[in-house]
Design an enzyme around this catalytic site. Structure first.
Site, mmCIF file in Angstrom:
data_model
loop_
_atom_site.group_PDB
_atom_site.id
_atom_site.type_symbol
_atom_site.label_atom_id
_atom_site.label_comp_id
_atom_site.label_asym_id
_atom_site.label_seq_id
_atom_site.Cartn_x
_atom_site.Cartn_y
_atom_site.Cartn_z
ATOM 1 N N ASP A 22 58.996 73.489 6.602
ATOM 2 C CA ASP A 22 58.020 72.726 7.365
ATOM 3 C C ASP A 22 56.642 73.236 6.896
ATOM 4 O O ASP A 22 56.565 74.220 6.158
ATOM 5 C CB ASP A 22 58.260 73.005 8.864
ATOM 6 C CG ASP A 22 57.156 72.456 9.736
ATOM 7 O OD1 ASP A 22 56.779 71.291 9.543
ATOM 8 O OD2 ASP A 22 56.665 73.197 10.608
ATOM 9 N N ASP A 24 53.051 72.996 9.074
ATOM 10 C CA ASP A 24 52.248 73.557 10.172
ATOM 11 C C ASP A 24 53.014 74.625 10.937
ATOM 12 O O ASP A 24 54.098 74.353 11.446
ATOM 13 C CB ASP A 24 51.872 72.446 11.168
ATOM 14 C CG ASP A 24 50.667 71.652 10.706
ATOM 15 O OD1 ASP A 24 49.633 72.275 10.431
ATOM 16 O OD2 ASP A 24 50.759 70.414 10.624
ATOM 17 N N ASP A 183 59.217 76.209 12.545
ATOM 18 C CA ASP A 183 58.624 76.978 13.649
ATOM 19 C C ASP A 183 58.619 76.230 14.975
ATOM 20 O O ASP A 183 58.165 76.784 15.965
ATOM 21 C CB ASP A 183 57.165 77.327 13.314
ATOM 22 C CG ASP A 183 56.270 76.116 13.474
ATOM 23 O OD1 ASP A 183 55.341 76.156 14.297
ATOM 24 O OD2 ASP A 183 56.520 75.097 12.803
#
Length: 240
Positions: A22, A24, A183
């Site tokens: 991922d 961000d 995250d």
């Protein structure tokens, strides 16, 4: 339990083919900048009676989610207004990111580990393409990824598995020989639903929420000894 399973939890992937990331909160700690942009602009339009939104509200309503879903949550029944607001917010985020975006600790080390083994890699994100490209260029990763998959350009964004399945397809990699770094709850769910082990980064989101999405294990950042124990074990399995 988390520590106990971490060592052997990736070995079934040997020989490893690919790693999916991922962006961000996973490559860079960008959530504080998103939070700042949301807080500032929502306050300007008198949202929540003009009181600034809290970090809890941000985590529950915004973090890791796709902009269409955020628009519906913030402006029920006013999708067009919500999407226009989010365009303004993304523009403000890009201004902040251009000045302040930094890689997560240890990212260079993981990058080198991946490059040294000639593994395939893709970035898979719910962020709009201009944000993703800005982040990758700012982090010096534009040439590192062989594919960048954008939730907006898929029929379904995360937590649906489609973006991760598209990432595998773009790399011609098998889910049985690939793992994911994520995250957010929606991102971990997407990776797990796509059939891959997900290493969760507890960059900003509370650990108990992340664990509910069933990551293989959690790490603080890429310097975490738990990660390197698991990668070392995976290397050994691959060389047998």
């Amino acid at each position: 339990m988390i520590c106990g399973c971490s060592k052997s939890s990736l070995t079934r992937l040997a020989p490893l083919e690919a790693v999916l990331f991922d962006i961000d909160g996973t490559l860079c700690d960008s959530d504080p900048l998103h939070y700042l942009a949301f807080r500032e602009l929502l306050q300007q339009i008198g949202f929540n009676g003009g009181n600034p939104i809290t970090e809890e509200f941000f985590i529950d309503t915004v973090a890791g989610k796709h902009n269409n879903d955020i628009a519906v949550a913030l402006f029920p029944g006013e999708l067009e207004r919500g999407l226009k607001f989010l365009d303004d917010k993304e523009a403000m985020f890009r201004r902040l990111a251009a000045e302040q975006l930094k890689a997560l600790n240890g990212l260079d080390k993981v990058r080198k580990w991946i490059e040294d083994r000639g593994l395939k890699r893709a970035a898979v994100t719910n962020a709009p393409r201009p944000n993703a490209e800005l982040a990758l260029s700012k982090l010096g990763l534009s040439d590192f990824f062989q594919a960048v998959i954008i939730g907006d350009e898929c029929e379904h964004a995360k937590p649906h598995p489609e973006p991760y399945l598209k990432g595998l397809e773009a790399l011609k990699a098998s889910k049985d020989h690939t793992f994911v770094f994520e995250d957010s709850v929606s991102g971990i769910k997407a990776g797990v639903a796509a059939g891959m082990p997900v290493i969760g980064l507890s960059t900003r989101n509370p650990e108990h929420l992340l664990m509910g999405a069933k990551p293989t294990f959690l790490i603080k950042d890429y310097d975490d000894p738990k990660l390197w124990a698991a990668l070392e074990e995976l290397d050994k399995s691959g060389s047998h």
